[in-house]
Design an enzyme around this catalytic site. Structure first.
Site, PDB file in Angstrom:
ATOM      1  N   LYS C  79      23.300  32.679   2.006  1.00  0.00           N
ATOM      2  CA  LYS C  79      22.351  33.739   1.653  1.00  0.00           C
ATOM      3  C   LYS C  79      23.107  34.876   0.949  1.00  0.00           C
ATOM      4  O   LYS C  79      24.241  35.203   1.324  1.00  0.00           O
ATOM      5  CB  LYS C  79      21.681  34.259   2.929  1.00  0.00           C
ATOM      6  CG  LYS C  79      20.513  35.219   2.676  1.00  0.00           C
ATOM      7  CD  LYS C  79      19.840  35.614   4.007  1.00  0.00           C
ATOM      8  CE  LYS C  79      18.652  36.536   3.796  1.00  0.00           C
ATOM      9  NZ  LYS C  79      18.025  36.934   5.084  1.00  0.00           N
ATOM     10  N   SER C 154      13.064  36.355   5.205  1.00  0.00           N
ATOM     11  CA  SER C 154      13.676  36.695   3.943  1.00  0.00           C
ATOM     12  C   SER C 154      14.678  35.665   3.435  1.00  0.00           C
ATOM     13  O   SER C 154      15.044  35.706   2.260  1.00  0.00           O
ATOM     14  CB  SER C 154      14.374  38.049   4.059  1.00  0.00           C
ATOM     15  OG  SER C 154      15.451  37.975   4.977  1.00  0.00           O
ATOM     16  N   SER C 178      13.933  36.052   9.930  1.00  0.00           N
ATOM     17  CA  SER C 178      14.240  35.696   8.541  1.00  0.00           C
ATOM     18  C   SER C 178      14.876  34.336   8.338  1.00  0.00           C
ATOM     19  O   SER C 178      14.920  33.838   7.213  1.00  0.00           O
ATOM     20  CB  SER C 178      15.147  36.761   7.912  1.00  0.00           C
ATOM     21  OG  SER C 178      14.391  37.908   7.645  1.00  0.00           O
TER      22      SER C 178
END
Ligand SMILES: [Zn+2]
Lengths: 479, 89, 479
Positions: C79, C154, C178
């Site tokens: 990420k 996210s 997330s």
């Protein structure tokens, strides 16, 4: 008019090797800009603070020296405000509004002869970086220059109650704080910018004004004096003194309005989530106390009771750790504490120039060591030189760094103890000063004039006691 | 009730330059969010300690200095090692 | 040629170390796959070409008989809020457009030490703030099961890249769900470890006290293999717990509690699939019953209070002076410069920062932040007592099915409400996992969330693995 002064004193913990939350060194002075930084103290994304254990211990020692209560658990808070020298745009500090979690609270400190100021709290926090301007002036520059080498240097902030009314007391108090942190070995106060002080001043009829950016303790007294005068003038002219934060302009020695920054109610304090609450435990204070160095008050007591110094002399010595250390080194070489202390406190200090005295840098400008004072004290006590001469010798020693015996020999100041040499001189003076001799026969006090002449002739080297005896004897003989 | 004035002050504290239109929009949205957060008011409090992580003093970092190797500044606006920043008026 | 890109962790390691195929062949297949599917999915912000060199190094080591780690040849997508040395880390924000970290996050370092290869950085909601991966400077990521639907967020890029077979496994970060939310929406396994189990050093903070880095993979076994490498104490993160655990996959009867509140609030199709999942547990000998945690109603307001408060302070550092994007500071007044630079934050980020500043404002701290922290204590207490009765608690990961892109972007509060089931684990610090549980009538995935007591990762892995084996839901979308 009732004037109230409170202090916020910042001491860098220069006795530490690394910064408060990262492993960068504390020795940032004189380094290339931005060469003493790492991802953590630059606040790079993803970095986490790692609290320095010894910084907690040092701050606790300061708290204990100021008679503060040290809680069993401490915490860190974020103080949120924007400033280009603040890498994270918040400062990691401590805060007590939601429970006591700063390293020390509710202390007090005796200073001067019998004055006391209360300490509200002691807290551990990080220093920001530094902003400078290329041309030295903000007005002429298109940009500011920032050096983050100082960012993250461990600071202890000592906050007093507004217990001062006289700027002189502020100075005395700051001297005491200096001596304490020096004795604890946590802060070298002589390093530029290692001790700073914000002051709060209010006068009768006005609100509290905070003055920031006071760069040294000696400036603090000046800032307070200026601000009291400014506020009193305003009050006397019926101008409202508003609560505000002002800046000390070091160059012009005035305080200035400062704008465009957050105020206390805007700081949005909250606990730093990346630093757990630190458990010190019940025994922490008990175990720390015995390991603490001797504090100035205890040292003064020892100087008086064990070494027989007068309270005044002991006080002068402990106010400056360097001086007290100098004294103790000297009596190791020549164990006559009172004689040595007097030489240091009355004579040696008189050679310190005003600038060094202001900066608390008493011995830096003098080429003198304990060995010099030890030898001088010995020479005086063994009657090798008289006190007057010894003072003259000291005057030369502090300039050249020569040993007192060397100076004495060079100036042939060694006392003439041989009475036959003195007798020759007396004989010569009696021949030359016949009318004075006649006077002296009538009036015994006039013998001092003859003594003076003998000393002149021997270039001051004659033992005055022997010379006077010989003069009196000769006066009686020739009657 | 969240006011436009409050949001304006908060956006200054956050250093956001918001247009009047944006201010109005944020005020309405934040008002809605804050009203939702007000649900906390109905929580029975029972004298609970707030949650808190703990660590012993002995487990903290030792005071040792090391230099970080490598460039840490990401800006090209530099001068003699300093970082160029806007003027502090 | 075999479709290597479909393989799981154990198969890749086995294939590469036995030289059945090379790490280089494998990475080439994945890079080709990325080239083929990325135009539809947009899971990556950065794809690393140097991953080929890393693969060659692994291959050479294996050829030379050198020791390689437990993840040799495994290809990981990271990420874009986890720092990778020398590889741009943007957090999907304009504010970090040019930011290249000078250090690796601890998890990245550990993965590489274990022989894993970083293939690139995945898309996300800016700074982790969002549940759809629509709030990205680099465009939205699309759900591989239906490119008109959101992938969740996210960590949408991390979930979509696994689902679309663009990597073996990926890392996300989970602040309020997330990792689990996109895992559920994309039908992959997503793991949120116990707070303090995985180092956050190098994770760009959104809400420090809530978030953890966690793995996403096609199977429970895949995420367990990654956990074995990344979990455990890190001296660079003061909030990590002692020890380096290691997990296996065991089958044993467990006590399973279905959380009533989670099921009741969910979409009817979701509720049905989740209720059916109890039969799966029962089939393998688990004791199942419905239970209730009344205090979960305070979870979401508590979560948004703490998350926005911490975020408002964490994101203050992005003033564009030390790093960021290209904007010359010359000639600017500092407040103007800061405001101008910071207006480049996305709308959602600004909204959360202002909200966070609001709840931390003087006078509101007790009403919001402190209360939210107390709510956490109550939740922890209530869950603790439930975990005496149950080994694991289950419910839907998301209360709704993946929805259309753009559907909720203009209504922040409805967007926040979809996090209602996931934030509990973040507030209480407990581990939670999302495993594929089935598909709705429209073919959209539903995830089962399983939670266990703090540091009971092994229990969680056992439960998830039993469910996975028995439910047989795992498959890949056609692209
Ligand atoms: Zn540093």
């Amino acid at each position: 008019m009732q004037t109230k002064i409170g202090l916020e004193i910042h001491c860098q913990l220069t006795g530490l090797k690394s910064k408060l939350f990262c492993s960068c060194g504390t020795d940032y002075r004189g380094k290339e800009p931005n060469s003493n930084v790492c991802p953590t103290c630059l606040g790079l994304p993803g970095t986490l603070p790692l609290l320095n254990k010894k910084a907690v211990e040092f701050a606790s020692m300061i708290s204990l020296a100021l008679d503060c209560r040290v809680p069993e658990e401490i915490m860190f808070y974020r103080k949120n405000y924007f400033y280009p020298d603040l890498p994270k745009n918040f400062q990691l500090t401590q805060y007590n509004a939601y429970g006591i979690t700063s390293i020390g609270v509710d202390g007090s400190l005796q200073y001067g002869d019998d004055k006391v100021a209360r300490i509200r709290r002691v807290q551990l926090e990080e220093d920001p970086g530094r902003v400078v301007y290329e041309s030295g002036s903000m007005e002429k520059s298109l940009y500011a220059l920032v050096d983050y080498n100082r960012a993250g240097i461990p600071l202890v902030e000592i906050v007093t109650e507004p217990d001062f009314s006289d700027p002189k007391d502020v100075r005395l108090f700051l001297n005491k704080i200096t001596s304490i942190v020096e004795h604890l070995g946590v802060c070298d106060t002589k390093l530029e910018g290692s001790v700073r002080c914000d002051v709060n001043v209010s006068v009768q009829g006005g609100l509290r004004v905070e003055i920031k950016n006071v760069g040294s303790f000696s400036e603090a007294e000046k800032a307070v004096r200026y601000e009291i005068a400014r506020q009193k003038t305003m009050v006397s002219r019926n101008i409202e003194v508003k609560a505000e934060t002002r800046h000390w302009d070091d160059a012009r020695k005035i305080t200035k309005e400062s704008r465009s920054k957050e105020e206390e109610q805007d700081y949005r304090y909250f606990p730093e989530p990346d630093i757990p609450a630190i458990t010190l435990g019940k025994d922490f204070v008990l175990s720390l106390k015995p390991s603490m160095p001797e504090l100035p008050d205890a040292r003064k007591e020892r100087f008086i009771s064990a070494l027989g110094l007068s309270p005044h002399v002991a006080q002068v010595l402990i106010e400056n750790k360097e001086l007290a250390d100098f004294f103790e080194l000297t009596i190791k070489l020549y164990n006559s504490p009172k004689e040595v202390a007097n030489w240091i406190v009355t004579d040696l200090i008189s050679f310190v120039d005003e600038k060094d005295r202001e900066g608390g840098n008493l011995l830096a400008g003098l080429k003198v060591g304990p060995e010099h004072i030890a030898e001088l004290a010995r020479m005086v006590e063994q009657n090798t030189v008289n006190r007057t001469m010894a003072k003259q010798i000291l005057g030369q020693v502090v300039r050249t760094g020569e040993m007192p015996s060397v100076v004495a020999r060079k100036s042939q100041a060694t006392r003439i103890a041989d009475s036959s040499v003195i007798a020759d001189a007396v004989e010569a003076v009696f021949k030359a000063e016949q009318s004075a001799v006649a006077d002296a026969r009538q009036n015994p006090n006039a013998a001092n004039f003859l003594l003076g002449k003998v000393m002149q002739l021997t270039k001051g080297r004659a033992d005055p006691k022997t010379a006077l005896e010989l003069i009196n004897k000769k006066l009686r003989e020739t009657t | 009730m969240v006011t436009k004035e409050e949001v304006k002050h908060l956006s200054w504290l956050s250093r956001f330059d918001l247009s009047d239109e944006e201010l109005s929009k944020y005020t309405a949205q934040i008002e809605q969010i804050i009203s939702y957060l007000d649900k906390l008011d109905s929580m029975p409090l029972e004298n609970v300690e707030p949650v808190k992580a703990k660590k012993n003093l002995a487990d903290l970092r030792n005071d040792q200095a090391t230099n970080f190797a490598g460039e840490v500044l990401g800006t090209k606006y530099r001068k003699d090692g300093f970082v160029k920043a806007p003027r502090m008026v | 040629m075999q479709s290597l890109y479909r393989l799981g962790v154990a198969e890749v390691v086995q294939g590469v170390t036995s030289r059945e195929f090379s790490a280089e062949e494998y990475i080439h297949q994945l890079l080709e796959r990325i080239e083929r599917v990325e135009p539809k999915i947009n899971a990556f912000i950065t794809v690393s070409k140097s991953s080929i060199d890393q693969a060659r190094i692994i291959d050479r080591k294996i050829r030379d008989g050198e020791k390689v780690g437990p993840l040799a040849g495994v290809v990981v997508a990271i990420k874009d809020n986890i720092c990778t040395k020398g590889m741009r880390t943007t957090c999907a924000s304009k504010m970090l457009d040019d930011y290249v970290p000078p250090y690796d996050a601890t998890v990245v370092d550990r993965l590489q030490q274990a022989g894993a290869i970083v293939i690139g950085k995945t898309n996300m909601d800016e700074f982790g703030m969002g549940s759809t991966t629509e709030f990205s400077r680099h465009g939205a990521t699309r759900n591989p099961w239906d490119i008109n639907k959101v992938p969740g967020g996210s960590s949408g890029g991390s979930a979509a890249s696994v689902a679309a077979l663009e990597c073996t496994v990926s890392l996300g970060s989970d602040t309020g769900g997330s990792v689990r939310c996109p895992a559920s929406f994309c039908s992959v396994v997503g793991f949120k470890p116990t707070y303090g189990l995985v180092s956050r050093y190098g994770l760009v903070s959104y809400a420090n006290s809530l978030e953890q880095i966690g793995p996403l993979g096609k199977t429970v076994s895949d995420v367990a293999s990654v956990m074995n490498v990344i979990a455990g104490f890190d001296e660079k993160d003061n909030t990590t717990a002692a020890g380096r655990p290691s997990y296996s996959v065991d089958k044993r009867p467990l006590r399973v509690g279905l959380v009533k509140e989670f099921v009741e609030g969910a979409d009817e199709q979701v509720s049905k699939i989740i209720s059916n999942s109890l039969d799966v547990f029962a089939k393998v000998g688990c004791q199942c019953e419905e239970t209730s945690v009344a205090s979960v109603q305070y979870a979401l307001p508590s979560y948004y209070t703490i998350a926005t408060a911490e975020a408002s302070s964490n994101l203050a550092r992005y003033d564009n002076i030390r790093y960021g994007f290209d904007m010359n500071p010359e000639g600017y007044e500092w407040n103007t410069y800061f405001s101008k630079a910071r207006s480049n934050f996305g709308e959602e980020v600004k909204r959360r920062i202002i909200t966070g500043s609001y709840v931390l404002s003087s006078g509101y701290y007790g009403k919001y932040y402190l209360k939210a922290q107390q709510a956490r204590s109550i939740l922890i207490r209530d869950l603790k007592s439930l975990f005496k009765k149950y080994d694991v608690l289950v419910g839907p990961t998301m209360p709704i099915l993946p929805f259309n892109m753009g559907e909720k972007v203009d209504n922040p509060l409805t967007m926040y409400l979809v996090d209602v089931d996931t934030v509990v684990a973040n507030l209480t610090g407990i581990p939670a996992i999302s495993v594929p549980a089935g598909f709705a009538r429209n073919g959209m995935p539903v995830g089962l969330q399983i939670m266990a007591d703090a540091f009971c990762e092994q229990t969680l892995i056992d439960a998830a693995s039993m469910f996975e084996t028995e439910a047989k839901v795992q498959r890949s979308p056609e692209l």
